[in-house]
Design a protein around this motif. Sequence first.
Motif, PDB file in Angstrom:
ATOM      1  N   VAL A 116       0.751  -1.133   0.163  1.00  0.00           N
ATOM      2  CA  VAL A 116       0.036  -0.010  -0.146  1.00  0.00           C
ATOM      3  C   VAL A 116       0.879   1.162  -0.042  1.00  0.00           C
ATOM      4  N   GLY A 117       0.499   2.555  -0.566  1.00  0.00           N
ATOM      5  CA  GLY A 117       1.161   3.366  -0.412  1.00  0.00           C
ATOM      6  C   GLY A 117       0.105   4.687  -0.775  1.00  0.00           C
ATOM      7  N   ASN A 118       0.761   5.810  -0.304  1.00  0.00           N
ATOM      8  CA  ASN A 118       0.181   7.105  -0.733  1.00  0.00           C
ATOM      9  C   ASN A 118       0.947   8.363  -1.212  1.00  0.00           C
ATOM     10  N   ARG A 119       0.619   9.217  -1.749  1.00  0.00           N
ATOM     11  CA  ARG A 119       1.256  10.354  -2.334  1.00  0.00           C
ATOM     12  C   ARG A 119       0.775  11.554  -2.089  1.00  0.00           C
ATOM     13  N   GLY A 120       1.352  12.613  -1.959  1.00  0.00           N
ATOM     14  CA  GLY A 120       0.675  13.977  -1.846  1.00  0.00           C
ATOM     15  C   GLY A 120       1.593  15.144  -2.195  1.00  0.00           C
ATOM     16  N   MET A 121       1.375  16.230  -2.774  1.00  0.00           N
ATOM     17  CA  MET A 121       2.301  17.532  -3.224  1.00  0.00           C
ATOM     18  C   MET A 121       2.196  18.187  -2.150  1.00  0.00           C
ATOM     19  N   SER A 122       3.360  18.740  -1.531  1.00  0.00           N
ATOM     20  CA  SER A 122       3.268  19.989  -0.674  1.00  0.00           C
ATOM     21  C   SER A 122       3.209  21.301  -1.438  1.00  0.00           C
ATOM     22  N   GLN A 123       3.795  21.367  -2.843  1.00  0.00           N
ATOM     23  CA  GLN A 123       3.464  22.770  -3.136  1.00  0.00           C
ATOM     24  C   GLN A 123       4.098  22.771  -4.568  1.00  0.00           C
ATOM     25  N   GLU A 124       3.572  23.448  -5.586  1.00  0.00           N
ATOM     26  CA  GLU A 124       4.027  23.674  -7.047  1.00  0.00           C
ATOM     27  C   GLU A 124       4.284  25.223  -7.329  1.00  0.00           C
ATOM     28  N   THR A 125       5.527  25.408  -7.800  1.00  0.00           N
ATOM     29  CA  THR A 125       5.856  26.898  -8.219  1.00  0.00           C
ATOM     30  C   THR A 125       6.154  26.727  -9.555  1.00  0.00           C
ATOM     31  N   LEU A 126       6.055  28.012 -10.208  1.00  0.00           N
ATOM     32  CA  LEU A 126       6.556  28.469 -11.517  1.00  0.00           C
ATOM     33  C   LEU A 126       7.385  29.644 -11.398  1.00  0.00           C
ATOM     34  N   GLU A 127       8.628  29.705 -12.051  1.00  0.00           N
ATOM     35  CA  GLU A 127       9.368  30.778 -11.714  1.00  0.00           C
ATOM     36  C   GLU A 127       9.373  31.562 -10.411  1.00  0.00           C
ATOM     37  N   GLY A 128       9.267  30.795  -9.135  1.00  0.00           N
ATOM     38  CA  GLY A 128       9.472  31.396  -7.967  1.00  0.00           C
ATOM     39  C   GLY A 128       8.219  31.624  -7.382  1.00  0.00           C
ATOM     40  N   GLU A 129       6.935  31.815  -8.170  1.00  0.00           N
ATOM     41  CA  GLU A 129       5.783  32.013  -7.784  1.00  0.00           C
ATOM     42  C   GLU A 129       4.960  30.606  -7.387  1.00  0.00           C
ATOM     43  N   LYS A 130       4.301  30.517  -6.407  1.00  0.00           N
ATOM     44  CA  LYS A 130       3.666  29.761  -5.874  1.00  0.00           C
ATOM     45  C   LYS A 130       2.271  29.324  -6.627  1.00  0.00           C
ATOM     46  N   LEU A 131       2.181  28.441  -7.456  1.00  0.00           N
ATOM     47  CA  LEU A 131       0.814  27.982  -8.116  1.00  0.00           C
ATOM     48  C   LEU A 131      -0.108  27.237  -7.518  1.00  0.00           C
ATOM     49  N   SER A 132       0.273  26.098  -6.212  1.00  0.00           N
ATOM     50  CA  SER A 132      -0.707  25.695  -5.711  1.00  0.00           C
ATOM     51  C   SER A 132      -0.035  25.123  -4.437  1.00  0.00           C
ATOM     52  N   GLY A 133      -0.699  24.806  -3.274  1.00  0.00           N
ATOM     53  CA  GLY A 133      -0.443  24.562  -1.881  1.00  0.00           C
ATOM     54  C   GLY A 133      -0.564  22.927  -2.015  1.00  0.00           C
ATOM     55  N   TYR A 134      -0.542  22.412  -0.794  1.00  0.00           N
ATOM     56  CA  TYR A 134      -0.686  21.214  -0.235  1.00  0.00           C
ATOM     57  C   TYR A 134      -1.914  20.371  -0.683  1.00  0.00           C
ATOM     58  N   GLN A 135      -1.774  19.360  -1.558  1.00  0.00           N
ATOM     59  CA  GLN A 135      -2.830  18.538  -1.903  1.00  0.00           C
ATOM     60  C   GLN A 135      -2.628  17.021  -2.029  1.00  0.00           C
ATOM     61  N   HIS A 136      -3.491  16.333  -1.398  1.00  0.00           N
ATOM     62  CA  HIS A 136      -3.166  14.719  -1.525  1.00  0.00           C
ATOM     63  C   HIS A 136      -3.672  14.343  -3.169  1.00  0.00           C
TER      64      HIS A 136
END
Length: 212
Positions: free
Chosen positions: A37-57
């Motif tokens: 079993v496993g799980n994955r989450g994203m802490s954040q995504e950025t573009l050119e230093g700008e934050k596009l999105s925050g945490y999401q499972h």
Amino acid sequence: MVNCNLAFSQNSKSYYYENEFDLSLPVGEKWSMEIGVGNRGMSQETLEGEKLSGYQHDHLEINQFTKYESSESLVLSLGLRYRFKELFDSSESNEFRVIEQLEFEPVNAVVPLSHRLRLEQRFKEHTIHRMRYEMEFSRPLNDTFEVGVATEALYAVSSREKPEAEQRFSIAVENTSFRNLELEIEFEYRMEDYARDLGHEFFIVTGVSLEL
């Protein structure tokens, strides 16, 4: 997550974590079964230093591999994987995957390299076919820890999307001091779709493997 200050211009950077647990069961002299079993989450995504999105499972997954040890150097496997994605994002669809795998590690080789070839069929909105080849070098640091470095090339094709190439690089440290139990932490960097729209992905992966 890992704080990365690499200068990649005009390309997105995504930071992920993964947790994995695997249970290995012998079912014959040369056969074994692995359930995980496993799980994955994203802490954040950025573009050119700008934050596009925050945490999401991202997903929760279950895996099952049936393995056959053809020889001391060669292991053949057939795997099934199901990823639950709709639970965390209604715009995504769940995914079923079939995996054919070959693992080869020469015995008494001068350079301890292992090789893994995977063919995958990913079934979701449409079918995606992927070919993956990984090469890994590992060696013990002492009686407790082992370190491994690996690189993996991936190529994906489907009827609805353009072909996609990816390259992955990783370094892992494994604790083998417990009987039939392995603990691992891995740091991985992925060059996603580098031929058309390069994206940078950074992973921290923790793994626990128990062999009965």
